[in-house]
Design a protein around this motif. Structure first.
Motif, PDB file in Angstrom:
ATOM      1  N   GLY A 190     -13.440 -17.355 -17.035  1.00 30.64           N
ATOM      2  CA  GLY A 190     -13.613 -15.904 -17.007  1.00 30.64           C
ATOM      3  C   GLY A 190     -15.075 -15.537 -16.776  1.00 30.64           C
ATOM      4  O   GLY A 190     -15.402 -14.655 -15.988  1.00 30.64           O
ATOM      5  N   LEU A 191     -15.949 -16.260 -17.464  1.00 26.23           N
ATOM      6  CA  LEU A 191     -17.388 -16.033 -17.329  1.00 26.23           C
ATOM      7  C   LEU A 191     -17.854 -16.337 -15.898  1.00 26.23           C
ATOM      8  O   LEU A 191     -18.637 -15.598 -15.307  1.00 26.23           O
ATOM      9  CB  LEU A 191     -18.142 -16.909 -18.329  1.00 26.23           C
ATOM     10  N   CYS A 192     -17.335 -17.440 -15.352  1.00 24.19           N
ATOM     11  CA  CYS A 192     -17.690 -17.835 -13.978  1.00 24.19           C
ATOM     12  C   CYS A 192     -17.300 -16.731 -12.994  1.00 24.19           C
ATOM     13  O   CYS A 192     -18.080 -16.377 -12.108  1.00 24.19           O
ATOM     14  CB  CYS A 192     -16.987 -19.131 -13.581  1.00 24.19           C
ATOM     15  N   ARG A 193     -16.084 -16.196 -13.164  1.00 25.51           N
ATOM     16  CA  ARG A 193     -15.622 -15.128 -12.258  1.00 25.51           C
ATOM     17  C   ARG A 193     -16.525 -13.905 -12.365  1.00 25.51           C
ATOM     18  O   ARG A 193     -16.959 -13.344 -11.375  1.00 25.51           O
ATOM     19  CB  ARG A 193     -14.182 -14.733 -12.609  1.00 25.51           C
ATOM     20  N   LYS A 194     -16.818 -13.531 -13.624  1.00 23.79           N
ATOM     21  CA  LYS A 194     -17.642 -12.356 -13.885  1.00 23.79           C
ATOM     22  C   LYS A 194     -19.020 -12.498 -13.243  1.00 23.79           C
ATOM     23  O   LYS A 194     -19.592 -11.541 -12.736  1.00 23.79           O
ATOM     24  CB  LYS A 194     -17.798 -12.213 -15.401  1.00 23.79           C
ATOM     25  N   ARG A 195     -19.555 -13.700 -13.273  1.00 20.79           N
ATOM     26  CA  ARG A 195     -20.903 -13.922 -12.740  1.00 20.79           C
ATOM     27  C   ARG A 195     -20.894 -14.265 -11.252  1.00 20.79           C
ATOM     28  O   ARG A 195     -21.946 -14.484 -10.662  1.00 20.79           O
ATOM     29  CB  ARG A 195     -21.577 -15.056 -13.518  1.00 20.79           C
ATOM     30  N   SER A 225     -18.661 -26.258 -10.992  1.00 18.50           N
ATOM     31  CA  SER A 225     -19.789 -27.189 -10.969  1.00 18.50           C
ATOM     32  C   SER A 225     -21.119 -26.454 -10.894  1.00 18.50           C
ATOM     33  O   SER A 225     -22.063 -26.771 -11.621  1.00 18.50           O
ATOM     34  CB  SER A 225     -19.669 -28.153  -9.783  1.00 18.50           C
ATOM     35  N   GLU A 226     -21.198 -25.432 -10.027  1.00 19.56           N
ATOM     36  CA  GLU A 226     -22.459 -24.708  -9.884  1.00 19.56           C
ATOM     37  C   GLU A 226     -22.785 -23.956 -11.176  1.00 19.56           C
ATOM     38  O   GLU A 226     -23.941 -23.873 -11.583  1.00 19.56           O
ATOM     39  CB  GLU A 226     -22.409 -23.756  -8.679  1.00 19.56           C
TER      40      GLU A 226
END
Ligand code: NI
Ligand code: NI
Length: 139
Positions: A21-26, A32-33
């Protein structure tokens, strides 16, 4: 990036889903990145805890230039510590307020002390030091 190594990480489902969820938001398109950036952030934080490491940062201050010689005082302090100040950017925000961004390079403890001194100067309304890195220790 030379010599990429693949590693496996075990995570609980809830933690992984929160991380995704955090990855999508950011705006990360792959985990990996995002994980690489998290690791680098921690390495930069560590760089700043080692007082004698040379590092870089950006100090941002906002002040009223026409208040009790503050411009003079801030310029004087910067000249005294000119070995730490690589570059400055000054913006006249409105009739009274100025924004100054100072790019600093030096030992972490000296950058922190110098920044604290400027931020705590009477008349400085806002100040924040962004701790960056020379990047030398990061891939
Ligand atoms: Ni000058
Ligand atoms: Ni100004």
């Amino acid at each position: 990036m030379a010599g990429i190594v693949r590693i496996g990480v075990s995570l609980g489902k809830a933690l992984l889903s929160a991380f995704d969820g955090l990855c999508r938001k950011r705006g990360y398109t792959n985990r990996s990145e995002a994980i690489r950036d998290l690791i680098r952030n921690e390495l930069v934080r560590t760089e700043w805890t080692e007082d004698n490491r040379t590092t870089v940062g950006a100090l941002c201050i906002v002040y009223e230039h026409d208040r009790r010689e503050i411009s003079k005082r801030l310029t004087h302090v910067q000249h005294e510590h000119r070995s730490l100040v690589i570059s400055t950017l000054h913006v006249h925000l409105d009739e009274h307020n100025c924004l100054e961004v100072l790019i600093l390079r030096g030992k972490a403890k000296n950058l922190r002390a110098f920044s604290d001194g400027l931020i705590s100067t009477k008349g400085v309304k806002h100040g924040d030091l962004v701790m960056a890195t020379t990047g030398a220790a990061l891939e």
